[in-house]
Design a protein around this motif. Structure first.
Motif, PDB file in Angstrom:
ATOM      1  N   GLU A 369       0.794  -1.223   0.000  1.00  0.00           N
ATOM      2  CA  GLU A 369       0.000   0.000   0.000  1.00  0.00           C
ATOM      3  C   GLU A 369       0.826   1.271   0.000  1.00  0.00           C
ATOM      4  O   GLU A 369       0.726   2.095   0.896  1.00  0.00           O
ATOM      5  CB  GLU A 369      -0.942   0.012   1.217  1.00  0.00           C
ATOM      6  CG  GLU A 369      -2.011  -1.039   1.106  1.00  0.00           C
ATOM      7  CD  GLU A 369      -2.803  -1.141   2.377  1.00  0.00           C
ATOM      8  OE1 GLU A 369      -2.992  -0.097   3.022  1.00  0.00           O
ATOM      9  OE2 GLU A 369      -3.210  -2.250   2.711  1.00  0.00           O
ATOM     10  N   ASN A 370       1.644   1.389  -0.981  1.00  0.00           N
ATOM     11  CA  ASN A 370       2.325   2.662  -1.177  1.00  0.00           C
ATOM     12  C   ASN A 370       1.338   3.545  -1.941  1.00  0.00           C
ATOM     13  O   ASN A 370       1.126   3.371  -3.130  1.00  0.00           O
ATOM     14  CB  ASN A 370       3.602   2.468  -1.987  1.00  0.00           C
ATOM     15  CG  ASN A 370       4.333   3.777  -2.156  1.00  0.00           C
ATOM     16  OD1 ASN A 370       4.757   4.381  -1.186  1.00  0.00           O
ATOM     17  ND2 ASN A 370       4.439   4.238  -3.383  1.00  0.00           N
ATOM     18  N   LEU A 391       8.884   0.763 -10.510  1.00  0.00           N
ATOM     19  CA  LEU A 391       8.334   1.930  -9.809  1.00  0.00           C
ATOM     20  C   LEU A 391       7.166   2.473 -10.623  1.00  0.00           C
ATOM     21  O   LEU A 391       7.002   2.136 -11.784  1.00  0.00           O
ATOM     22  CB  LEU A 391       9.407   3.003  -9.666  1.00  0.00           C
ATOM     23  CG  LEU A 391      10.748   2.556  -9.092  1.00  0.00           C
ATOM     24  CD1 LEU A 391      11.762   3.695  -9.154  1.00  0.00           C
ATOM     25  CD2 LEU A 391      10.585   2.079  -7.654  1.00  0.00           C
ATOM     26  N   PHE A 392       6.394   3.340 -10.016  1.00  0.00           N
ATOM     27  CA  PHE A 392       5.248   3.973 -10.700  1.00  0.00           C
ATOM     28  C   PHE A 392       4.357   2.896 -11.358  1.00  0.00           C
ATOM     29  O   PHE A 392       3.840   3.096 -12.457  1.00  0.00           O
ATOM     30  CB  PHE A 392       5.711   4.931 -11.796  1.00  0.00           C
ATOM     31  CG  PHE A 392       6.529   6.102 -11.319  1.00  0.00           C
ATOM     32  CD1 PHE A 392       5.908   7.255 -10.833  1.00  0.00           C
ATOM     33  CD2 PHE A 392       7.913   6.079 -11.387  1.00  0.00           C
ATOM     34  CE1 PHE A 392       6.665   8.355 -10.427  1.00  0.00           C
ATOM     35  CE2 PHE A 392       8.676   7.178 -10.984  1.00  0.00           C
ATOM     36  CZ  PHE A 392       8.051   8.314 -10.506  1.00  0.00           C
ATOM     37  N   ALA A 393       4.207   1.739 -10.709  1.00  0.00           N
ATOM     38  CA  ALA A 393       3.523   0.619 -11.360  1.00  0.00           C
ATOM     39  C   ALA A 393       2.040   0.588 -11.004  1.00  0.00           C
ATOM     40  O   ALA A 393       1.640   0.938  -9.893  1.00  0.00           O
ATOM     41  CB  ALA A 393       4.180  -0.683 -10.950  1.00  0.00           C
ATOM     42  N   ASP A 394       1.230   0.115 -11.947  1.00  0.00           N
ATOM     43  CA  ASP A 394      -0.183  -0.148 -11.693  1.00  0.00           C
ATOM     44  C   ASP A 394      -0.265  -1.493 -10.964  1.00  0.00           C
ATOM     45  O   ASP A 394       0.721  -2.232 -10.893  1.00  0.00           O
ATOM     46  CB  ASP A 394      -0.949  -0.180 -13.016  1.00  0.00           C
ATOM     47  CG  ASP A 394      -0.282  -1.109 -14.015  1.00  0.00           C
ATOM     48  OD1 ASP A 394       0.871  -0.806 -14.387  1.00  0.00           O
ATOM     49  OD2 ASP A 394      -0.863  -2.138 -14.371  1.00  0.00           O
ATOM     50  N   GLN A 473      -1.001   4.599 -10.330  1.00  0.00           N
ATOM     51  CA  GLN A 473       0.286   3.932 -10.600  1.00  0.00           C
ATOM     52  C   GLN A 473       1.327   4.337  -9.553  1.00  0.00           C
ATOM     53  O   GLN A 473       2.263   5.079  -9.831  1.00  0.00           O
ATOM     54  CB  GLN A 473       0.752   4.256 -12.022  1.00  0.00           C
ATOM     55  CG  GLN A 473      -0.200   3.659 -13.055  1.00  0.00           C
ATOM     56  CD  GLN A 473       0.128   4.047 -14.475  1.00  0.00           C
ATOM     57  OE1 GLN A 473       0.816   5.032 -14.730  1.00  0.00           O
ATOM     58  NE2 GLN A 473      -0.393   3.289 -15.430  1.00  0.00           N
ATOM     59  N   THR A 474       1.105   3.820  -8.351  1.00  0.00           N
ATOM     60  CA  THR A 474       1.974   4.178  -7.223  1.00  0.00           C
ATOM     61  C   THR A 474       2.672   2.957  -6.631  1.00  0.00           C
ATOM     62  O   THR A 474       3.304   3.049  -5.586  1.00  0.00           O
ATOM     63  CB  THR A 474       1.156   4.859  -6.111  1.00  0.00           C
ATOM     64  OG1 THR A 474       0.115   3.961  -5.728  1.00  0.00           O
ATOM     65  CG2 THR A 474       0.561   6.178  -6.553  1.00  0.00           C
ATOM     66  N   ASN A 475       2.523   1.802  -7.276  1.00  0.00           N
ATOM     67  CA  ASN A 475       3.060   0.563  -6.688  1.00  0.00           C
ATOM     68  C   ASN A 475       4.548   0.363  -6.967  1.00  0.00           C
ATOM     69  O   ASN A 475       5.079   0.872  -7.956  1.00  0.00           O
ATOM     70  CB  ASN A 475       2.293  -0.642  -7.240  1.00  0.00           C
ATOM     71  CG  ASN A 475       0.837  -0.593  -6.836  1.00  0.00           C
ATOM     72  OD1 ASN A 475       0.496  -0.907  -5.707  1.00  0.00           O
ATOM     73  ND2 ASN A 475      -0.017  -0.142  -7.752  1.00  0.00           N
ATOM     74  N   LEU A 476       5.147  -0.409  -6.071  1.00  0.00           N
ATOM     75  CA  LEU A 476       6.549  -0.800  -6.258  1.00  0.00           C
ATOM     76  C   LEU A 476       6.625  -2.325  -6.200  1.00  0.00           C
ATOM     77  O   LEU A 476       6.077  -2.929  -5.284  1.00  0.00           O
ATOM     78  CB  LEU A 476       7.416  -0.292  -5.117  1.00  0.00           C
ATOM     79  CG  LEU A 476       7.675   1.186  -4.965  1.00  0.00           C
ATOM     80  CD1 LEU A 476       6.627   1.830  -4.099  1.00  0.00           C
ATOM     81  CD2 LEU A 476       9.029   1.357  -4.323  1.00  0.00           C
TER      82      LEU A 476
END
Ligand code: FRU
Length: 497
Positions: A369-370, A391-394, A473-476
């Protein structure tokens, strides 16, 4: 007012003719943008490019940037002023140096600042176009007092390029030298070769040309922009932007690179950097240019760059604004190699810290949950490992910005090919560097909404890149083989309210 075509007349329209309501609309567009930065300097409206006038004066840090406040294009430029107590939280002071005289009628172009006595000298290029749109370039000065009021010096510091050089003559850097001053400036010969010229002065209004700086065997393309000469523990380093340099002489992928050359000594009599090392990229990412570097009074060598490139378009253009500055970095030399590290002041941004660690394997979220693209990440990978950090991943990891790492074979690639908003693909979608193999590999990564700055192995390399994610798109994610990783993820606070 919706401008669909940026004519020359619109680009060079005097500032006072722009409607206040129009500017307000542009400012609101910036405020509402999901790509708006949270701890980087960005334009209040319109376009930002080079950092200018970076200095410590009157108990504060000062920084200006090249501004065109009326749209996402290069037009009539001015200097926008910011101040700070810690190099992290910046206070916007507004447009402070506007075109207003016959020597800067078509733009207050880039330059530097130097405290002299009770005043801050601002040295800049006055850009002028004559009736036939021929370019004329004047090197100008202005003095800022301790109330931050600026008075332009009427007469040019240097009234014309020397014989044999064109009016592509700009971006003066004034530094103290042997009780007087040096002025370093980007130039072009009439044969269209890029040069760096050096002037010497006992006062800042009286300059003698020493000549062309001799700093590398290769030809620096057709123009050199934004040259900076700094001394890192007495060792001279030239940081500059050669335009049109032959790729056989120097491998680079960005439209124009921001580069550096480390010399052994600066020989003022022969205007030479002795024993220069080969030219290298200052930054290995997609988007860094026009870095300004200072010998700060606290002994540090500090740099800040424009996270953008000339002549290219970016997704925020649709929202009528463009670009941001990089973080301030500290430069040092160890074993003859240049390092760029994050400044310790940045730690004031840290909020919640989450330890991260694990064995490399199938794709897995790095942190749960980033929710914000606003974090710092320090990660170390073991010496035999290889894999990918996304980074910046969906949520499905379909459109990540990817960092490929291979500690075993000593290779790192950043990859912008899968992002949902591709940009400037004509210049390639990956950037690769080689590093020592079979060594532990450390990344210090700063992510801020639409920028990512990756420091590799304590700053031996830096990748600065713009990325324009969708809101979710905030996932790592991390995946890989042959090793493990450990580190810390910090949520960061915003510096703007
Ligand atoms: C570099 C540059 C400088 C010039 C300024 C104008 O990006 O072209 O050479 O002074 O931008 O905005």
């Amino acid at each position: 007012m919706n401008i669909t075509e940026w004519t020359t007349a619109l680009r060079y329209r005097p500032y006072h003719l722009w409607d206040k309501e129009y500017t307000k609309t542009l400012e609101e567009q910036v405020q509402q943008s999901t790509w708006r930065l949270d701890f980087h300097i960005q334009p209040k409206s319109g376009l930002l490019n080079d950092p200018n006038g970076f200095s410590y004066f009157n108990g504060q840090w000062h920084l200006f940037y090249q501004a065109f406040p009326y749209g996402p294009v290069h037009g009539l430029k001015s200097w926008f002023h910011l101040t700070s107590d810690n190099l992290v939280d910046w206070q916007a002071e507004g447009v402070k140096l506007e075109p207003s005289t016959k020597y800067d009628s078509h733009g207050v172009y880039s330059g530097t600042a130097l405290p002299i006595g009770e005043e801050l000298l601002l040295a800049y290029t006055g850009n002028v176009r004559d009736r036939d749109w021929n370019r004329l370039s004047y090197q100008m000065g202005a003095l800022m007092n301790t109330q931050n009021q600026i008075t332009k010096i009427e007469q040019p510091l240097i009234p014309a390029p020397p014989e044999g050089y064109t009016d592509h003559f700009r971006d003066p850097q004034v530094i103290p030298y042997q009780g007087g001053y040096l002025l370093i400036i980007g130039a072009q010969t009439v044969q269209e070769e890029g040069k760096v010229l050096v002037y010497q002065g006992d006062t800042y209004t009286n300059w003698q040309l020493l000549g062309e700086l001799d700093y590398m065997p290769a030809q620096a393309g057709y123009m050199v922009e934004c040259p900076n000469l700094v001394f890192i523990k007495e060792q001279p380093v030239l940081i500059f932007c050669p335009q049109g340099m032959a790729k056989e002489d120097f491998a680079y992928q960005n439209i124009y690179p921001n580069t550096f050359v480390v010399g052994e000594q600066f020989d003022v009599n022969n205007v030479t950097l002795t024993n220069p090392q080969p030219i290298q990229n200052l930054d290995e990412g997609f988007d860094l240019y026009a870095s300004q570097v200072i010998n700060a009074p606290d002994g540090r060598v500090l740099s800040v760059g424009w996270a953008g490139l000339p002549e290219l378009t970016y997704p925020t253009d649709e929202q009528n604004w463009a670009h941001c500055l990089s973080l301030v970095k500290e430069l040092s030399i160890k074993q003859n190699r240049l390092y760029q590290t994050q400044i310790t002041e940045l730690e004031v941004l840290r909020q919640k810290a989450t330890p991260v660690a694990g064995e490399l394997g199938a794709l897995t979220p790095l942190v749960k949950e980033n929710q914000q693209n606003r974090y710092e990440l320090r990660l170390t990978f073991s010496p035999e490992s290889h894999g990918k950090l996304h980074l910046f991943a969906d949520a499905e990891n379909k459109h990540p910005f990817t960092l490929h790492f291979d500690a075993k074979n000593g290779k790192i690639t950043i990859d912008r090919s899968r992002v949902s908003r591709p940009l400037n693909e004509a210049f390639g979608t990956t950037r690769t560097i080689t590093i020592d193999c079979k060594q532990e590999l450390t990344f210090q990564i700063f992510v801020d909404q639409s920028i990512c700055e990756i420091f590799v192995n304590d700053g031996l390399h830096v990748f600065t890149s713009r990325v324009f994610p969708e809101i979710d798109q905030t996932n790592l994610f991390v995946e890989g083989e042959n090793g493990h990783f450990s580190g810390t993820h910090w949520q960061l606070r915003s510096t703007f309210s």
